[in-house]
Design an enzyme around this catalytic site. Sequence first.
Site: not given
Ligand SMILES: Cc1cc2nc3c(=O)[nH]c(=O)nc-3n(C[C@H](O)[C@H](O)[C@H](O)COP(=O)(O)OP(=O)(O)OC[C@H]3O[C@@H](n4cnc5c(N)ncnc54)[C@H](O)[C@@H]3O)c2cc1C
Length: 311
Positions: A102, A136, A166, A187, A229-230, A291-292
């Site tokens: 960062k 990031d 984002q 990313r 994304t998850h 944040r998590r």
């Molecule tokens: C590799 C990677 C790098 C990232 N880098 C950045 C960055 O540089 N800047 C930035 O602003 N954000 C970053 N993020 C975070 C991102 O912006 C989201 O906040 C985060 O990924 C949750 O969003 P989602 O796409 O998983 O979707 P969501 O709609 O939030 O979640 C979808 C599903 O994923 C699972 N999930 C999501 N978050 C969690 C959690 N905390 N605990 C448990 N389960 C969860 C749940 O099953 C949820 O239903 C990064 C994420 C990843 C995967």
Amino acid sequence: MLQTVSRAFFQVLAGSRMLKTLASRYGMRARGGFARRFIAGERIEEAIETAREIERNGLLVTLDYLGESVASIAAADAATRAYIGVLERIADAAIERNISLKLTQLGLTIDRATCVDNLRRILDAATAKEFFVRIDMEDSPFTAVTLEVFETMWQQGYRNVGVVLQSYLPRSEADAARMNALGARVRLVKGAYNEPKDAAYQSKADVDAAFVRIMQLLLANGTYPAIATHDPAMIDRTREFAEARGIDASKYEFQMLFGIRRDLQNSLIREGLRVRVYVPFGREWFPYFMRRLGERPANIGFVVRGVLSER
Ligand SMILES: Cc1cc2nc3c(=O)[nH]c(=O)nc-3n(C[C@H](O)[C@H](O)[C@H](O)COP(=O)(O)OP(=O)(O)OC[C@H]3O[C@@H](n4cnc5c(N)ncnc54)[C@H](O)[C@@H]3O)c2cc1C
């Protein structure tokens, strides 16, 4: 809406010194420390061990030495030297040479020129050892300057570096086109910070729709994009688009965070897709951890259980 409230709440808590002290006491205990679900450990050795295990399962890794918003030039310099040390340790360990960092960790909030110098020091060390460095993306006051610093490095000939966009920011579609034109690696994420209405989409539907639009821009015209994304719906849309366009699975990758949806990570790998796991480590884990929690308040359950079981 609920997610916005939750993020705001956890962002306020992240500023609490008392909570930080309490979390530091329990969160990283060797056994049962609740923060270990999301953080590989405080030491580089623990991160390397975690990365090795992830690689053994066929996944890729990027290591993040945690830290952000340092308060002095001396602290930014220390973080820079620490990162260069991390590069050496990773190279010696023979795990994949890929890191995330960062800019506020390198002094962006104090002095932009210092931050650029620090980043250049890291990129020089990374180039010599053939690392890829991902910058990031932080909260919206830093979006424009982060992209400008990245473009400065790009103009100076660095190619082992990429950025993050984002989808909750309406500006990101135009930024994606700009990054595609450069040939830069992006990313794509939804965005993790608590942003005001005038800076970011507030509803999940809007954030997801923008995610799909930007994913399509990156897959169609970008350079080896990372779809981070998850969210199974976002992953399905990505796969469908790639298949419809005849884009091979080697031309992009999925990325997920350490400790989240390991089942999904493994199932994608089994289907021949590329998945990179973001492995954070270091003593400054508290803001990342908060944040998590803010993303999914249900996570608070395992924190409470972890603390209670310590007593
Ligand atoms: C590799 C990677 C790098 C990232 N880098 C950045 C960055 O540089 N800047 C930035 O602003 N954000 C970053 N993020 C975070 C991102 O912006 C989201 O906040 C985060 O990924 C949750 O969003 P989602 O796409 O998983 O979707 P969501 O709609 O939030 O979640 C979808 C599903 O994923 C699972 N999930 C999501 N978050 C969690 C959690 N905390 N605990 C448990 N389960 C969860 C749940 O099953 C949820 O239903 C990064 C994420 C990843 C995967």
